[in-house]
Design a protein around this motif. Structure first.
Motif, PDB file in Angstrom:
ATOM      1  N   ALA A 249       0.855  -1.188   0.000  1.00  0.00           N
ATOM      2  CA  ALA A 249       0.000   0.000   0.000  1.00  0.00           C
ATOM      3  C   ALA A 249       0.890   1.236   0.000  1.00  0.00           C
ATOM      4  N   GLY A 250       0.443   2.279  -0.685  1.00  0.00           N
ATOM      5  CA  GLY A 250       1.204   3.522  -0.702  1.00  0.00           C
ATOM      6  C   GLY A 250       1.752   3.849  -2.080  1.00  0.00           C
ATOM      7  N   SER A 251       2.848   4.583  -2.097  1.00  0.00           N
ATOM      8  CA  SER A 251       3.462   5.035  -3.341  1.00  0.00           C
ATOM      9  C   SER A 251       3.761   3.871  -4.273  1.00  0.00           C
ATOM     10  N   LEU A 252       3.202   3.921  -5.470  1.00  0.00           N
ATOM     11  CA  LEU A 252       3.399   2.841  -6.433  1.00  0.00           C
ATOM     12  C   LEU A 252       4.857   2.731  -6.859  1.00  0.00           C
ATOM     13  N   SER A 253       5.539   3.850  -7.001  1.00  0.00           N
ATOM     14  CA  SER A 253       6.950   3.797  -7.408  1.00  0.00           C
ATOM     15  C   SER A 253       7.795   3.125  -6.326  1.00  0.00           C
ATOM     16  N   VAL A 254       7.468   3.388  -5.074  1.00  0.00           N
ATOM     17  CA  VAL A 254       8.214   2.774  -3.975  1.00  0.00           C
ATOM     18  C   VAL A 254       7.934   1.275  -3.902  1.00  0.00           C
ATOM     19  N   THR A 255       6.665   0.890  -3.976  1.00  0.00           N
ATOM     20  CA  THR A 255       6.333  -0.528  -3.837  1.00  0.00           C
ATOM     21  C   THR A 255       6.850  -1.342  -5.020  1.00  0.00           C
ATOM     22  N   GLN A 256       6.713  -0.809  -6.233  1.00  0.00           N
ATOM     23  CA  GLN A 256       7.181  -1.562  -7.400  1.00  0.00           C
ATOM     24  C   GLN A 256       8.700  -1.706  -7.398  1.00  0.00           C
ATOM     25  N   THR A 257       9.399  -0.652  -7.014  1.00  0.00           N
ATOM     26  CA  THR A 257      10.860  -0.728  -6.970  1.00  0.00           C
ATOM     27  C   THR A 257      11.316  -1.702  -5.885  1.00  0.00           C
ATOM     28  N   THR A 258      10.646  -1.663  -4.739  1.00  0.00           N
ATOM     29  CA  THR A 258      10.991  -2.583  -3.658  1.00  0.00           C
ATOM     30  C   THR A 258      10.797  -4.029  -4.092  1.00  0.00           C
ATOM     31  N   LEU A 259       9.658  -4.321  -4.718  1.00  0.00           N
ATOM     32  CA  LEU A 259       9.415  -5.690  -5.179  1.00  0.00           C
ATOM     33  C   LEU A 259      10.417  -6.096  -6.256  1.00  0.00           C
ATOM     34  N   ALA A 260      10.770  -5.159  -7.134  1.00  0.00           N
ATOM     35  CA  ALA A 260      11.736  -5.468  -8.190  1.00  0.00           C
ATOM     36  C   ALA A 260      13.093  -5.825  -7.596  1.00  0.00           C
ATOM     37  N   LYS A 261      13.505  -5.113  -6.557  1.00  0.00           N
ATOM     38  CA  LYS A 261      14.785  -5.406  -5.920  1.00  0.00           C
ATOM     39  C   LYS A 261      14.758  -6.759  -5.199  1.00  0.00           C
ATOM     40  N   LEU A 262      13.644  -7.069  -4.556  1.00  0.00           N
ATOM     41  CA  LEU A 262      13.517  -8.360  -3.895  1.00  0.00           C
ATOM     42  C   LEU A 262      13.569  -9.497  -4.918  1.00  0.00           C
ATOM     43  N   GLU A 263      12.893  -9.310  -6.051  1.00  0.00           N
ATOM     44  CA  GLU A 263      12.891 -10.332  -7.096  1.00  0.00           C
ATOM     45  C   GLU A 263      14.264 -10.454  -7.755  1.00  0.00           C
ATOM     46  N   GLU A 264      14.962  -9.340  -7.896  1.00  0.00           N
ATOM     47  CA  GLU A 264      16.304  -9.374  -8.470  1.00  0.00           C
ATOM     48  C   GLU A 264      17.248 -10.190  -7.591  1.00  0.00           C
ATOM     49  N   ALA A 265      17.109 -10.024  -6.268  1.00  0.00           N
ATOM     50  CA  ALA A 265      17.951 -10.796  -5.351  1.00  0.00           C
ATOM     51  C   ALA A 265      17.641 -12.287  -5.447  1.00  0.00           C
ATOM     52  N   ILE A 266      16.354 -12.619  -5.636  1.00  0.00           N
ATOM     53  CA  ILE A 266      15.970 -14.028  -5.762  1.00  0.00           C
ATOM     54  C   ILE A 266      16.615 -14.667  -6.992  1.00  0.00           C
ATOM     55  N   SER A 267      16.720 -13.898  -8.068  1.00  0.00           N
ATOM     56  CA  SER A 267      17.258 -14.430  -9.322  1.00  0.00           C
ATOM     57  C   SER A 267      18.777 -14.561  -9.313  1.00  0.00           C
ATOM     58  N   ASP A 268      19.438 -13.983  -8.296  1.00  0.00           N
ATOM     59  CA  ASP A 268      20.897 -14.054  -8.189  1.00  0.00           C
ATOM     60  C   ASP A 268      21.265 -15.161  -7.202  1.00  0.00           C
ATOM     61  N   PRO A 269      21.815 -16.273  -7.674  1.00  0.00           N
ATOM     62  CA  PRO A 269      22.116 -17.405  -6.781  1.00  0.00           C
ATOM     63  C   PRO A 269      23.135 -17.080  -5.701  1.00  0.00           C
ATOM     64  N   ASP A 270      23.898 -16.006  -5.881  1.00  0.00           N
ATOM     65  CA  ASP A 270      24.920 -15.646  -4.901  1.00  0.00           C
ATOM     66  C   ASP A 270      24.449 -14.601  -3.903  1.00  0.00           C
ATOM     67  N   ALA A 271      23.244 -14.098  -4.075  1.00  0.00           N
ATOM     68  CA  ALA A 271      22.743 -13.028  -3.203  1.00  0.00           C
ATOM     69  C   ALA A 271      21.781 -13.585  -2.162  1.00  0.00           C
ATOM     70  N   PRO A 272      21.835 -13.060  -0.924  1.00  0.00           N
ATOM     71  CA  PRO A 272      20.828 -13.451   0.064  1.00  0.00           C
ATOM     72  C   PRO A 272      19.467 -12.916  -0.376  1.00  0.00           C
ATOM     73  N   SER A 273      18.421 -13.672  -0.151  1.00  0.00           N
ATOM     74  CA  SER A 273      17.096 -13.247  -0.593  1.00  0.00           C
ATOM     75  C   SER A 273      16.034 -13.791   0.343  1.00  0.00           C
ATOM     76  N   ILE A 274      14.807 -13.384   0.124  1.00  0.00           N
ATOM     77  CA  ILE A 274      13.715 -13.867   0.960  1.00  0.00           C
ATOM     78  C   ILE A 274      13.470 -15.362   0.734  1.00  0.00           C
ATOM     79  N   MET A 275      14.007 -15.910  -0.356  1.00  0.00           N
ATOM     80  CA  MET A 275      13.850 -17.340  -0.625  1.00  0.00           C
ATOM     81  C   MET A 275      14.990 -18.181  -0.050  1.00  0.00           C
ATOM     82  N   THR A 276      16.005 -17.521   0.507  1.00  0.00           N
ATOM     83  CA  THR A 276      17.102 -18.255   1.156  1.00  0.00           C
ATOM     84  C   THR A 276      17.205 -17.916   2.639  1.00  0.00           C
ATOM     85  N   ALA A 277      16.441 -16.942   3.099  1.00  0.00           N
ATOM     86  CA  ALA A 277      16.489 -16.539   4.500  1.00  0.00           C
ATOM     87  C   ALA A 277      16.134 -17.715   5.396  1.00  0.00           C
ATOM     88  N   GLY A 278      16.800 -17.792   6.555  1.00  0.00           N
ATOM     89  CA  GLY A 278      16.619 -18.925   7.436  1.00  0.00           C
ATOM     90  C   GLY A 278      15.321 -18.937   8.207  1.00  0.00           C
TER      91      GLY A 278
END
Length: 238
Positions: free
Chosen positions: A50-79
């Protein structure tokens, strides 16, 4: 504006969001506000925004970018889910600060909040509300639901009927009627809706449903709720 609500129950998580971002006589925009991330049998995560669309879309894009990088910590590798929400909070805070710096006098509008829900194998289902600054609160047995956006219209029914032992069927009914109350009272919230259910210990999306304006089940529920309220009102003596 928007309205998103999440319930934390013994049987799992129930989440609902609308899709309206702008409202006016000739200016209505629709964007998805619920995003899911699943590794079947290992973890299932949902994020509502909820809130600024530019903020939410950029945040989600960064989270997804981290997921696609096997060497980066991400929400899909968090313990743990705590580590997941900490990652989301840091990313949201960094993006909010960056966007606000670009907007100058309009920086106050560069604000967004998120609901993060999910379960990782070996852990319990958890539900968090993340503020623009990156800090967060967690749902508890005393308050088993969280809301973002235009929450005031849909809050009364949740206060009255939702508790940890509420069944998933009743929970879906509760969030849909909570949304119906909001739709009737605030034009900045609108259909279609996205409904998501994550059952405890399943580590998967048990149900994902898009509710369009012509959905007869939702329409019938709305009409029945309105009639029940009218009947209850008439039946009260003073």
């Amino acid at each position: 504006m928007t309205y998103c609500v999440g319930l934390l129950l013994d049987d799992g998580l129930v989440l609902l969001s609308d899709t309206r971002t702008n409202a006016g006589v000739d200016n209505i925009s629709t964007y998805r506000k619920m995003f899911t991330f699943v590794d079947p049998g290992e973890r299932a995560i949902a994020i509502m925004t909820a809130g600024s669309l530019s903020v939410t879309q950029t945040t989600l894009a960064k989270l997804e970018e981290a997921i696609s990088d096997p060497d980066a910590p991400s929400i899909m590798t968090a313990g743990t889910m705590l580590e997941v929400v900490e990652m989301v909070g840091r990313t949201l805070s960094e993006v909010s600060t960056h966007v606000a710096g670009q907007m100058g006098a309009k920086a106050a509008s560069a604000r967004a909040s998120m609901i993060v829900a999910g379960q990782r194998k070996g852990g319990a289902p958890r539900l968090f509300l993340v503020y623009p600054e990156g800090n967060f609160i967690e749902a508890t047995d005393d308050t088993p639901y969280l809301q973002i956006g235009e929450h005031k219209y849909g809050k009364p029914i949740l206060d009255r009927v939702v508790e940890p032992g509420t069944t998933l069927t009743d929970a879906k009914k509760a969030v849909l009627l909570s949304m119906d109350s909001t739709l009737r009272s605030n034009l900045s919230v609108g259909l279609p809706l996205d409904l998501c259910v994550i059952e405890t210990d399943k580590m998967m999306i048990s149900e994902m449903r898009r509710i369009e304006a012509d959905d007869q089940v939702f329409a019938s529920m709305s009409q029945a709720w309105s009639q029940a309220l009218r009947d209850g009102f008439r039946g009260i003596e003073i």
